[in-house]
Design an enzyme around this catalytic site. Structure first.
Site, PDB file in Angstrom:
ATOM      1  N   THR A  28       0.810  -1.215   0.000  1.00  0.00           N
ATOM      2  CA  THR A  28       0.000   0.000   0.000  1.00  0.00           C
ATOM      3  C   THR A  28       0.850   1.274   0.000  1.00  0.00           C
ATOM      4  O   THR A  28       0.362   2.342  -0.322  1.00  0.00           O
ATOM      5  CB  THR A  28      -0.896   0.059   1.258  1.00  0.00           C
ATOM      6  N   CYS A  32       1.838   3.008   9.496  1.00  0.00           N
ATOM      7  CA  CYS A  32       0.845   3.123  10.565  1.00  0.00           C
ATOM      8  C   CYS A  32       1.497   3.032  11.939  1.00  0.00           C
ATOM      9  O   CYS A  32       2.594   2.525  12.086  1.00  0.00           O
ATOM     10  CB  CYS A  32      -0.154   1.964  10.475  1.00  0.00           C
ATOM     11  N   CYS A  36      -3.091   0.783  14.883  1.00  0.00           N
ATOM     12  CA  CYS A  36      -4.035   1.150  13.807  1.00  0.00           C
ATOM     13  C   CYS A  36      -5.103   0.069  13.621  1.00  0.00           C
ATOM     14  O   CYS A  36      -4.826  -1.130  13.683  1.00  0.00           O
ATOM     15  CB  CYS A  36      -3.297   1.360  12.486  1.00  0.00           C
ATOM     16  N   ARG A  39      -6.753  -3.403   8.522  1.00  0.00           N
ATOM     17  CA  ARG A  39      -6.533  -4.841   8.402  1.00  0.00           C
ATOM     18  C   ARG A  39      -5.042  -5.166   8.568  1.00  0.00           C
ATOM     19  O   ARG A  39      -4.198  -4.419   8.086  1.00  0.00           O
ATOM     20  CB  ARG A  39      -7.004  -5.298   7.013  1.00  0.00           C
ATOM     21  N   ARG A  61       3.884   6.852   2.944  1.00  0.00           N
ATOM     22  CA  ARG A  61       2.995   7.948   3.342  1.00  0.00           C
ATOM     23  C   ARG A  61       2.268   7.599   4.641  1.00  0.00           C
ATOM     24  O   ARG A  61       1.968   6.436   4.899  1.00  0.00           O
ATOM     25  CB  ARG A  61       1.970   8.220   2.242  1.00  0.00           C
ATOM     26  N   CYS A  63      -0.607   7.014   7.277  1.00  0.00           N
ATOM     27  CA  CYS A  63      -1.979   6.517   7.223  1.00  0.00           C
ATOM     28  C   CYS A  63      -2.932   7.635   7.661  1.00  0.00           C
ATOM     29  O   CYS A  63      -2.662   8.337   8.636  1.00  0.00           O
ATOM     30  CB  CYS A  63      -2.112   5.320   8.156  1.00  0.00           C
ATOM     31  N   CYS A  66      -4.858   6.428  11.288  1.00  0.00           N
ATOM     32  CA  CYS A  66      -4.243   6.421  12.623  1.00  0.00           C
ATOM     33  C   CYS A  66      -3.261   7.571  12.853  1.00  0.00           C
ATOM     34  O   CYS A  66      -2.748   7.725  13.956  1.00  0.00           O
ATOM     35  CB  CYS A  66      -3.547   5.084  12.877  1.00  0.00           C
TER      36      CYS A  66
END
Ligand code: ZN
Length: 348
Positions: A28, A32, A36, A39, A61, A63, A66
């Site tokens: 992705t 996080c 967080c 999933r 990047r 999240c 969170c």
């Protein structure tokens, strides 16, 4: 804190570790805080970073769910390092007492502020190279005055000896890729003939700089053809506990002694260990335990030649070229997976 402990904190969504580290997910491109609610990713997709700025430096990047960059662990050294990283990113000089800053950097990131700024510059240089076709503008943009300085710095940063530098790999082409893993960044490099280097490290920039320093006279390029894909997939499967036998073609330079030791290491089964003295006996040189340890420490292909399965006689883990913490995690992973395999076998 070991990668395994961090991973367990992520699985438990343990709030106590918010601000202590962040985890980034390759598929992705997002990082996080441990708690967080998103999933849980697969472990092979995850890289851990001590602070958000380190994840961002690798191109991840924050999240939006969170807000990991807003998490504060109440550790004043961490706060100090984060502020300094933001200053360095903005091209400014970090403020405050230099010795205190150096101590905080060493503890939080394991490197000096200067090494951090340098690694950041190498990473920017690489990004610029990817964006542009010509080398020189990229160099100027990244703050280097000449190409040779890049090599000089790669050199200083990684403590390569002049002899290694001069040997160089002239006339050969080397393609490489780096991917995040549960044990940090993995670099796989190969010639036409086989895998020439498998290395683990904190970030892609340092691993790439190390590769270039090792083969300064070779044509070292990032693999875009996907020809390394199968080998990388096999290594990731191994790290995931799904591939106990890593049998890849190798193209490595070795002295006669190194070759004997490395071949012996490849005979140690997944989930087992040998001492340096045992390996020395098995190659018929019972007094050569120290030389065996040196051969392990110069193994160019981590995991494929499983030097992590050689431990010191005293029951201690012993050294590891890619970090003792990684060696411990690998041995832990292998023994856990052996237990699973045993259970499966008994159930059959
Ligand atoms: Zn998140």
């Amino acid at each position: 804190m070991s990668p395994t402990e961090r991973w367990h904190a992520v699985l438990a969504r343990d709030r106590r570790f918010d601000g202590v580290f962040v985890y980034a997910v390759r598929s992705t491109g997002i990082y996080c805080r441990p708690s967080c609610a998103s999933r849980r990713p697969r472990r092979t997709q995850v890289t851990f970073f001590p602070i958000p700025e380190a994840a961002e430096r690798e191109g991840f990047r924050a999240c939006r769910r969170c807000h990991p960059a807003a998490a504060n662990g109440g550790d004043s050294a961490v706060a100090l390092v984060r502020e300094a990283c933001r200053a360095i990113a903005a091209g400014a000089r970090p403020r405050g007492d230099r010795r205190r800053l150096a101590r905080a950097f060493k503890r939080v990131l394991g490197i000096t502020p200067r090494a951090y700024a340098e690694a950041r510059r190498v990473s920017r240089f690489k990004q610029e190279l990817k964006r542009r076709k010509h080398v020189s503008p990229a160099l100027y943009e990244a703050g280097y005055s000449s190409t040779s300085r890049v090599y000089e710095h790669a050199h200083e940063q990684l403590g390569m000896t002049p002899a290694t530098y001069a040997r160089g790999g002239a006339g050969i082409g080397i393609a490489y890729v780096t991917v995040p893993t549960s044990l940090g960044r993995l670099l796989v490099a190969a010639t036409e003939r086989g895998v020439s280097r498998v290395a683990l490290g904190e970030n892609a920039a340092a691993l790439e700089a190390e590769l270039i320093a090792e083969f300064p006279a070779a044509r070292v390029v990032q693999d875009k053809s996907g020809k390394l894909h199968g080998w990388v997939a096999a290594i990731l499967a191994y790290l995931d506990g799904a591939e106990p036998d890593l049998d890849l073609p190798l193209d490595i330079r070795a002295t006669a002694f190194q070759r004997r030791v490395w071949q012996e290491l490849q005979k140690i089964p997944f989930g087992q260990t040998r001492t340096y003295a045992e390996v020395a006996r098995r190659i018929g040189q019972p007094t050569a335990a120290r030389a065996v340890a040196r051969a392990c420490a110069t193994n160019p292909t981590a995991l494929v030649i499983p030097c992590h399965r050689v431990v010191s006689t005293s029951g201690e883990t012993g050294g590891y070229r890619w970090g003792v913490e990684r060696k411990r995690s690998l041995l832990e992973m292998e023994s856990e997976d052996m237990q699973k395999l045993d259970v499966q076998t008994q159930q059959r």
